[in-house]
Scaffold this motif. Structure first.
Motif, PDB file in Angstrom:
ATOM      1  N   ILE A   1      54.893  68.157  42.425  1.00 16.13           N
ATOM      2  CA  ILE A   1      56.268  68.459  43.101  1.00 16.13           C
ATOM      3  C   ILE A   1      57.105  68.072  42.439  1.00 16.13           C
ATOM      4  O   ILE A   1      57.799  65.891  42.370  1.00 16.13           O
ATOM      5  N   GLN A   2      58.018  68.268  41.994  1.00 16.18           N
ATOM      6  CA  GLN A   2      59.556  67.740  41.396  1.00 16.18           C
ATOM      7  C   GLN A   2      60.191  66.977  42.201  1.00 16.18           C
ATOM      8  O   GLN A   2      60.236  66.860  43.222  1.00 16.18           O
ATOM      9  N   ASN A   3      60.491  65.797  41.678  1.00 19.42           N
ATOM     10  CA  ASN A   3      61.911  65.101  42.087  1.00 19.42           C
ATOM     11  C   ASN A   3      60.732  64.326  43.288  1.00 19.42           C
ATOM     12  O   ASN A   3      61.226  63.302  43.499  1.00 19.42           O
ATOM     13  N   TYR A   4      59.861  63.855  42.874  1.00 18.31           N
ATOM     14  CA  TYR A   4      59.053  62.606  43.247  1.00 18.31           C
ATOM     15  C   TYR A   4      59.323  61.883  41.872  1.00 18.31           C
ATOM     16  O   TYR A   4      58.955  62.372  41.021  1.00 18.31           O
ATOM     17  N   GLU A   5      59.074  60.443  43.114  1.00 14.62           N
ATOM     18  CA  GLU A   5      58.690  59.565  41.543  1.00 14.62           C
ATOM     19  C   GLU A   5      56.650  59.490  41.254  1.00 14.62           C
ATOM     20  O   GLU A   5      56.348  59.353  42.809  1.00 14.62           O
ATOM     21  N   TYR A   6      56.537  58.757  39.900  1.00 13.99           N
ATOM     22  CA  TYR A   6      55.103  58.923  40.520  1.00 13.99           C
ATOM     23  C   TYR A   6      54.836  57.757  39.447  1.00 13.99           C
ATOM     24  O   TYR A   6      55.151  57.137  38.518  1.00 13.99           O
ATOM     25  N   THR A   7      53.356  56.755  39.369  1.00 10.87           N
ATOM     26  CA  THR A   7      53.051  55.519  38.943  1.00 10.87           C
ATOM     27  C   THR A   7      52.758  56.130  38.333  1.00 10.87           C
ATOM     28  O   THR A   7      51.040  56.112  38.310  1.00 10.87           O
ATOM     29  N   ILE A   8      52.512  56.385  36.587  1.00 12.94           N
ATOM     30  CA  ILE A   8      51.270  56.251  36.419  1.00 12.94           C
ATOM     31  C   ILE A   8      50.623  54.993  34.932  1.00 12.94           C
ATOM     32  O   ILE A   8      51.456  54.310  34.676  1.00 12.94           O
ATOM     33  N   THR A   9      49.502  54.458  35.152  1.00 12.69           N
ATOM     34  CA  THR A   9      48.558  53.611  34.816  1.00 12.69           C
ATOM     35  C   THR A   9      47.724  53.725  33.711  1.00 12.69           C
ATOM     36  O   THR A   9      46.858  54.795  33.958  1.00 12.69           O
ATOM     37  N   ALA A  10      47.439  53.730  32.246  1.00  7.78           N
ATOM     38  CA  ALA A  10      47.003  53.913  31.428  1.00  7.78           C
ATOM     39  C   ALA A  10      46.369  53.044  30.765  1.00  7.78           C
ATOM     40  O   ALA A  10      47.497  52.053  30.255  1.00  7.78           O
ATOM     41  N   ASP A  11      44.903  53.141  29.375  1.00 12.63           N
ATOM     42  CA  ASP A  11      45.393  52.188  27.929  1.00 12.63           C
ATOM     43  C   ASP A  11      46.601  52.227  26.989  1.00 12.63           C
ATOM     44  O   ASP A  11      47.500  53.362  27.454  1.00 12.63           O
ATOM     45  N   ASP A  12      47.156  51.358  26.771  1.00 16.53           N
ATOM     46  CA  ASP A  12      48.103  51.336  25.638  1.00 16.53           C
ATOM     47  C   ASP A  12      48.027  52.995  24.085  1.00 16.53           C
ATOM     48  O   ASP A  12      49.294  53.026  24.694  1.00 16.53           O
ATOM     49  N   ASN A  13      46.750  53.239  24.459  1.00 14.99           N
ATOM     50  CA  ASN A  13      47.000  54.470  23.402  1.00 14.99           C
ATOM     51  C   ASN A  13      46.345  55.156  24.234  1.00 14.99           C
ATOM     52  O   ASN A  13      46.295  56.241  23.628  1.00 14.99           O
ATOM     53  N   ALA A  14      46.857  55.709  25.383  1.00 16.48           N
ATOM     54  CA  ALA A  14      46.917  56.907  26.057  1.00 16.48           C
ATOM     55  C   ALA A  14      47.615  57.672  26.175  1.00 16.48           C
ATOM     56  O   ALA A  14      47.814  59.140  26.530  1.00 16.48           O
ATOM     57  N   PHE A  15      49.243  57.613  25.280  1.00 15.89           N
ATOM     58  CA  PHE A  15      49.849  58.278  25.256  1.00 15.89           C
ATOM     59  C   PHE A  15      50.432  58.372  23.648  1.00 15.89           C
ATOM     60  O   PHE A  15      50.296  57.110  23.081  1.00 15.89           O
ATOM     61  N   ASN A  16      50.892  59.488  23.730  1.00 10.45           N
ATOM     62  CA  ASN A  16      52.130  59.942  21.952  1.00 10.45           C
ATOM     63  C   ASN A  16      53.241  60.107  22.164  1.00 10.45           C
ATOM     64  O   ASN A  16      53.893  60.243  23.695  1.00 10.45           O
ATOM     65  N   GLU A  17      53.929  59.709  21.043  1.00 10.62           N
ATOM     66  CA  GLU A  17      55.889  59.759  21.054  1.00 10.62           C
ATOM     67  C   GLU A  17      55.621  61.164  21.045  1.00 10.62           C
ATOM     68  O   GLU A  17      57.339  61.812  21.427  1.00 10.62           O
ATOM     69  N   VAL A  18      55.187  61.897  20.409  1.00  9.03           N
ATOM     70  CA  VAL A  18      55.768  62.840  20.261  1.00  9.03           C
ATOM     71  C   VAL A  18      54.472  64.309  20.583  1.00  9.03           C
ATOM     72  O   VAL A  18      52.884  64.183  20.025  1.00  9.03           O
ATOM     73  N   ASP A  19      55.279  65.147  21.222  1.00  3.95           N
ATOM     74  CA  ASP A  19      54.991  65.824  21.837  1.00  3.95           C
ATOM     75  C   ASP A  19      54.262  67.293  20.381  1.00  3.95           C
ATOM     76  O   ASP A  19      55.158  68.267  19.421  1.00  3.95           O
ATOM     77  N   ASN A  20      53.115  67.519  19.819  1.00  8.08           N
ATOM     78  CA  ASN A  20      52.553  67.928  18.668  1.00  8.08           C
ATOM     79  C   ASN A  20      52.166  69.399  18.827  1.00  8.08           C
ATOM     80  O   ASN A  20      52.390  69.915  17.996  1.00  8.08           O
ATOM     81  N   LYS A  21      52.630  69.864  19.956  1.00  9.90           N
ATOM     82  CA  LYS A  21      52.630  71.378  20.527  1.00  9.90           C
ATOM     83  C   LYS A  21      54.000  72.294  19.915  1.00  9.90           C
ATOM     84  O   LYS A  21      54.879  73.409  20.423  1.00  9.90           O
ATOM     85  N   LEU A  22      54.965  70.864  20.602  1.00  7.33           N
ATOM     86  CA  LEU A  22      56.058  71.763  19.749  1.00  7.33           C
ATOM     87  C   LEU A  22      57.146  71.609  18.557  1.00  7.33           C
ATOM     88  O   LEU A  22      58.186  71.733  18.337  1.00  7.33           O
ATOM     89  N   VAL A  23      55.680  71.080  17.592  1.00 14.95           N
ATOM     90  CA  VAL A  23      56.523  70.179  16.179  1.00 14.95           C
ATOM     91  C   VAL A  23      56.531  71.194  15.419  1.00 14.95           C
ATOM     92  O   VAL A  23      55.540  72.489  14.945  1.00 14.95           O
ATOM     93  N   ILE A  24      57.846  72.167  14.902  1.00 15.67           N
ATOM     94  CA  ILE A  24      57.778  73.170  13.838  1.00 15.67           C
ATOM     95  C   ILE A  24      58.193  72.001  12.248  1.00 15.67           C
ATOM     96  O   ILE A  24      58.723  71.081  12.232  1.00 15.67           O
TER      97      ILE A  24
END
Length: 218
Positions: free
Chosen positions: A25-48
């Motif tokens: 739900i928008q405007n709520y805060e969430y804590t997300i925990t995952a492995d170090d390599n579980a996130f990308n800095e660039v969204d490949n779907k938006l790359v042109i």
């Protein structure tokens, strides 16, 4: 406070216990925990593609349409604005409509449709042009991603998909719904919804009149 063990698939977090999609739900805060390599800095779907410089772009468009069949109407760096109105709202939405600014990262050209005389506005269409979302002027939305498109229509489509998925159609006639922008303007939803600003369509009409006048002079 709830904790979930989830897996991320096809753009959604799936609860491994229930198999159901988690719907934040928008405007709520969430804590997300995952492995170090579980996130990308660039969204490949938006790359042109990267923007071309003006000389490269001009050469490409002339080779595609012919020098007599294309005209530069706006320079890169020009700012435009457009409105998004959502037919559906979701919990936490700040507004049902928003106004955004964007910047041309390439020059904007008109090209003449093959077999047309060029005497009518509709004989000329917009060429592709890399552009980037800048800011939300009205609607109180925080820009988390400066979305890029390879055309104005594509930018509108990607903005809808990124910020308002399934809340409205992503299609739009860019030539009538993108407007010339300067920071001193008074902009409101009603005027934007009713196309009361100086649009690219108005700019096209000016250019076509000028071109036809030049032809008459000759």
């Amino acid at each position: 406070m709830k904790a979930y063990k989830t897996i991320y698939k096809h753009g959604h977090f799936i609860d491994l216990e229930s198999g159901k999609r988690l719907i934040p739900i928008q405007n709520y805060e969430y804590t997300i925990t995952a492995d170090d390599n579980a996130f990308n800095e660039v969204d490949n779907k938006l790359v042109i593609k990267d923007p071309q410089n003006s000389l490269e772009q001009e050469a490409h468009i002339i080779s595609k349409h012919g020098v007599e069949n294309c005209v530069n109407i706006l320079e890169k760096g020009t700012q435009l604005f457009f409105r998004i109105g959502n037919s559906r709202s979701i919990e936490g939405d700040e507004s049902r409509q928003y106004i955004f600014t964007c910047t041309l990262l390439e020059d904007l050209y008109l090209f003449k449709i093959k077999g047309k005389s060029g005497e009518e506005n509709k004989h000329w269409r917009l060429e592709s042009c890399v552009c980037e979302l800048d800011a939300c002027l009205l609607g109180d939305l925080t820009i988390s991603e400066r979305v890029r498109g390879n055309s104005l229509s594509n930018l509108f489509d990607k903005t809808v998909q990124f910020y308002f998925s399934n809340q409205r159609s992503a299609s739009l006639n860019a030539i009538t719904n993108f407007y010339m922008y300067n920071p001193d303007m008074d902009i409101d939803f009603y005027s934007a919804a009713n196309q009361m600003y100086h649009s690219i369509d108005s700019k096209r009409a000016e250019i076509v009149n000028e071109l036809n006048g030049n032809l008459i002079d000759r």
